[in-house]
Design a protein around this motif. Structure first.
Motif, PDB file in Angstrom:
ATOM      1  N   LEU A   1       0.806  -1.218   0.000  1.00 25.44           N
ATOM      2  CA  LEU A   1       0.000   0.000   0.000  1.00 25.44           C
ATOM      3  C   LEU A   1       0.840   1.269   0.000  1.00 25.44           C
ATOM      4  CD1 LEU A   1      -2.870  -1.055   2.401  1.00 25.44           C
ATOM      5  CD2 LEU A   1      -3.110  -0.473  -0.004  1.00 25.44           C
ATOM      6  N   ILE A   2       2.032   1.222   0.569  1.00 23.31           N
ATOM      7  CA  ILE A   2       2.865   2.426   0.582  1.00 23.31           C
ATOM      8  C   ILE A   2       3.945   2.380  -0.502  1.00 23.31           C
ATOM      9  CG2 ILE A   2       2.422   2.825   3.028  1.00 23.31           C
ATOM     10  CD1 ILE A   2       5.324   1.957   3.591  1.00 23.31           C
ATOM     11  N   GLY A   3       3.900   1.332  -1.349  1.00 34.72           N
ATOM     12  CA  GLY A   3       4.790   1.280  -2.496  1.00 34.72           C
ATOM     13  C   GLY A   3       6.232   0.998  -2.147  1.00 34.72           C
ATOM     14  N   THR A   4       6.470   0.001  -1.278  1.00 30.39           N
ATOM     15  CA  THR A   4       7.837  -0.372  -0.931  1.00 30.39           C
ATOM     16  C   THR A   4       7.918  -1.881  -0.783  1.00 30.39           C
ATOM     17  OG1 THR A   4       9.702   0.177   0.514  1.00 30.39           O
ATOM     18  CG2 THR A   4       7.581  -0.207   1.591  1.00 30.39           C
ATOM     19  N   SER A   5       9.105  -2.387  -0.494  1.00 36.22           N
ATOM     20  CA  SER A   5       9.277  -3.826  -0.300  1.00 36.22           C
ATOM     21  C   SER A   5       9.082  -4.179   1.172  1.00 36.22           C
ATOM     22  CB  SER A   5      10.678  -4.254  -0.735  1.00 36.22           C
ATOM     23  OG  SER A   5      11.656  -3.691   0.131  1.00 36.22           O
ATOM     24  N   ARG A   6       8.792  -5.434   1.426  1.00 38.52           N
ATOM     25  CA  ARG A   6       8.607  -5.863   2.808  1.00 38.52           C
ATOM     26  C   ARG A   6       9.899  -5.708   3.632  1.00 38.52           C
ATOM     27  NH1 ARG A   6       5.778 -11.567   4.649  1.00 38.52           N
ATOM     28  NH2 ARG A   6       5.971 -11.268   6.900  1.00 38.52           N
ATOM     29  N   PRO A   7      11.090  -6.065   3.094  1.00 42.22           N
ATOM     30  CA  PRO A   7      12.321  -5.851   3.866  1.00 42.22           C
ATOM     31  C   PRO A   7      12.550  -4.380   4.226  1.00 42.22           C
ATOM     32  CG  PRO A   7      12.741  -7.384   2.083  1.00 42.22           C
ATOM     33  CD  PRO A   7      11.366  -6.834   1.854  1.00 42.22           C
ATOM     34  N   THR A   8      12.265  -3.462   3.271  1.00 39.00           N
ATOM     35  CA  THR A   8      12.437  -2.035   3.555  1.00 39.00           C
ATOM     36  C   THR A   8      11.466  -1.584   4.635  1.00 39.00           C
ATOM     37  OG1 THR A   8      13.190  -1.573   1.299  1.00 39.00           O
ATOM     38  CG2 THR A   8      12.336   0.289   2.572  1.00 39.00           C
ATOM     39  N   LEU A   9      10.219  -2.052   4.545  1.00 36.38           N
ATOM     40  CA  LEU A   9       9.234  -1.723   5.574  1.00 36.38           C
ATOM     41  C   LEU A   9       9.705  -2.197   6.934  1.00 36.38           C
ATOM     42  CD1 LEU A   9       6.413  -0.767   6.544  1.00 36.38           C
ATOM     43  CD2 LEU A   9       5.592  -3.074   6.030  1.00 36.38           C
ATOM     44  N   ASN A  10      10.219  -3.412   7.009  1.00 40.75           N
ATOM     45  CA  ASN A  10      10.674  -3.966   8.280  1.00 40.75           C
ATOM     46  C   ASN A  10      11.815  -3.133   8.868  1.00 40.75           C
ATOM     47  OD1 ASN A  10      10.318  -6.127  10.228  1.00 40.75           O
ATOM     48  ND2 ASN A  10      12.341  -6.835   9.611  1.00 40.75           N
ATOM     49  N   ILE A  11      12.721  -2.671   8.001  1.00 41.22           N
ATOM     50  CA  ILE A  11      13.825  -1.815   8.458  1.00 41.22           C
ATOM     51  C   ILE A  11      13.277  -0.519   9.048  1.00 41.22           C
ATOM     52  CG2 ILE A  11      15.749  -0.374   7.668  1.00 41.22           C
ATOM     53  CD1 ILE A  11      16.369  -2.633   5.623  1.00 41.22           C
ATOM     54  N   LEU A  12      12.322   0.104   8.347  1.00 39.01           N
ATOM     55  CA  LEU A  12      11.758   1.375   8.815  1.00 39.01           C
ATOM     56  C   LEU A  12      10.986   1.208  10.120  1.00 39.01           C
ATOM     57  CD1 LEU A  12      10.512   2.846   5.421  1.00 39.01           C
ATOM     58  CD2 LEU A  12      12.432   3.664   6.795  1.00 39.01           C
ATOM     59  N   LEU A  13      10.222   0.120  10.226  1.00 40.10           N
ATOM     60  CA  LEU A  13       9.479  -0.136  11.473  1.00 40.10           C
ATOM     61  C   LEU A  13      10.437  -0.318  12.635  1.00 40.10           C
ATOM     62  CD1 LEU A  13       6.683  -2.577  10.210  1.00 40.10           C
ATOM     63  CD2 LEU A  13       6.346  -0.243  11.064  1.00 40.10           C
ATOM     64  N   ASN A  14      11.522  -1.018  12.399  1.00 41.14           N
ATOM     65  CA  ASN A  14      12.500  -1.232  13.474  1.00 41.14           C
ATOM     66  C   ASN A  14      13.242   0.053  13.833  1.00 41.14           C
ATOM     67  OD1 ASN A  14      12.485  -4.082  14.388  1.00 41.14           O
ATOM     68  ND2 ASN A  14      12.851  -4.515  12.230  1.00 41.14           N
ATOM     69  N   GLU A  15      13.463   0.922  12.842  1.00 42.49           N
ATOM     70  CA  GLU A  15      14.066   2.230  13.139  1.00 42.49           C
ATOM     71  C   GLU A  15      13.150   3.052  14.031  1.00 42.49           C
ATOM     72  OE1 GLU A  15      14.966   4.220   9.512  1.00 42.49           O
ATOM     73  OE2 GLU A  15      16.735   2.991   9.049  1.00 42.49           O
ATOM     74  N   LEU A  16      11.845   3.043  13.711  1.00 37.68           N
ATOM     75  CA  LEU A  16      10.877   3.771  14.538  1.00 37.68           C
ATOM     76  C   LEU A  16      10.791   3.166  15.928  1.00 37.68           C
ATOM     77  CD1 LEU A  16       8.014   4.291  11.911  1.00 37.68           C
ATOM     78  CD2 LEU A  16       9.631   6.010  12.751  1.00 37.68           C
ATOM     79  N   LYS A  17      10.946   1.852  16.010  1.00 39.95           N
ATOM     80  CA  LYS A  17      10.928   1.179  17.310  1.00 39.95           C
ATOM     81  C   LYS A  17      12.146   1.569  18.131  1.00 39.95           C
ATOM     82  CE  LYS A  17      10.830  -3.458  19.374  1.00 39.95           C
ATOM     83  NZ  LYS A  17      10.762  -4.920  19.079  1.00 39.95           N
ATOM     84  N   GLU A  18      13.320   1.583  17.500  1.00 40.68           N
ATOM     85  CA  GLU A  18      14.556   1.965  18.193  1.00 40.68           C
ATOM     86  C   GLU A  18      14.517   3.410  18.660  1.00 40.68           C
ATOM     87  OE1 GLU A  18      17.781   1.107  15.579  1.00 40.68           O
ATOM     88  OE2 GLU A  18      17.439  -1.074  15.613  1.00 40.68           O
TER      89      GLU A  18
END
Length: 223
Positions: A188-205
């Motif tokens: 839905l946001i036009g990215t790959s699942r690995p990239t999404l996971n990286i961004l979610l973990n950055e927001l978590k950190e």
């Protein structure tokens, strides 16, 4: 602002399904689909519109490179294939079930036109929905074209918060219970699942969010 990702102003199934109209109830059925089943393909004849009674449906198309582009992931109460009402003769997108227990209410275009002619409120809700959906798509395209991936994710989380979130009484955090997988969100946001996971973990950190499979917690800002 209302959600730009899906129509949540009213559960359309409650007002549009022919089961709600006595004249159409006797000869109207629901269709069942399993995961990855197609409701229709690109170039199929556009003679019906569809309401989701249960499950989730992915709407998308394939670009010139053969890559899948996801336009929307819809859930219970939402309408799709609605361009047939406006005169579309062939589909320019596909619709595919993403659940094993998807149930769809198909409505012939002629039936829809009859219902719209005979019920002004019904007709208003249909046109309101179509207009809102076009605005939503325009807004989403602007995000995909002009915003970076992290900004798109943050705006999507904001929309999820508006539609599925509530305030935690103990902490004041925003808690979101949502129906999407990480693959859904990435599409839905036009990215790959690995990239999404990286961004979610950055927001978590950065202690902005905490997330699990079906829940996202947005921490209350302090200071």
């Amino acid at each position: 602002m209302k959600s730009i990702w899906f129509f949540d102003d009213v559960n359309l199934f409650k007002v549009l399904c022919p089961h709600k109209f006595k004249a159409y109830k006797s000869n109207h059925d629901f269709d069942a689909y399993k995961k990855k089943d197609y409701i229709y393909f690109e170039e199929d004849s556009a003679s019906k519109v569809y309401l989701i009674e249960n499950g989730k449906v992915k709407i998308g198309y394939y670009n010139e490179d053969g890559e899948e582009v996801v336009k929307a992931i819809l859930t219970r109460g939402e309408l799709f294939g609605e361009k047939a009402i406006l005169g579309e003769s062939k589909r320019d997108e596909f619709a595919q079930s993403v659940d094993n227990s998807t149930s769809i209410c198909p409505i012939g275009v002629n039936t829809m036109h009859d219902l719209m002619r005979n019920n002004q409120t019904f007709s208003f809700k249909v046109y309101k929905f179509i207009g809102f959906k076009f605005k939503k798509l325009e807004r989403r395209l602007q995000l995909l074209l002009f915003k970076d991936t992290k900004t798109r994710l943050l705006e999507f989380l904001h929309e999820l918060c508006s539609d599925y979130g509530y305030d935690c009484e103990k902490t004041g955090d925003k808690v979101i219970h949502h129906p999407y997988t990480q693959k859904d969100i990435a599409s839905l946001i036009g990215t790959s699942r690995p990239t999404l996971n990286i961004l979610l973990n950055e927001l978590k950190e950065d202690k902005i969010i905490e997330f699990s499979r079906k829940e996202i917690r947005i921490y209350k800002k302090t200071g």
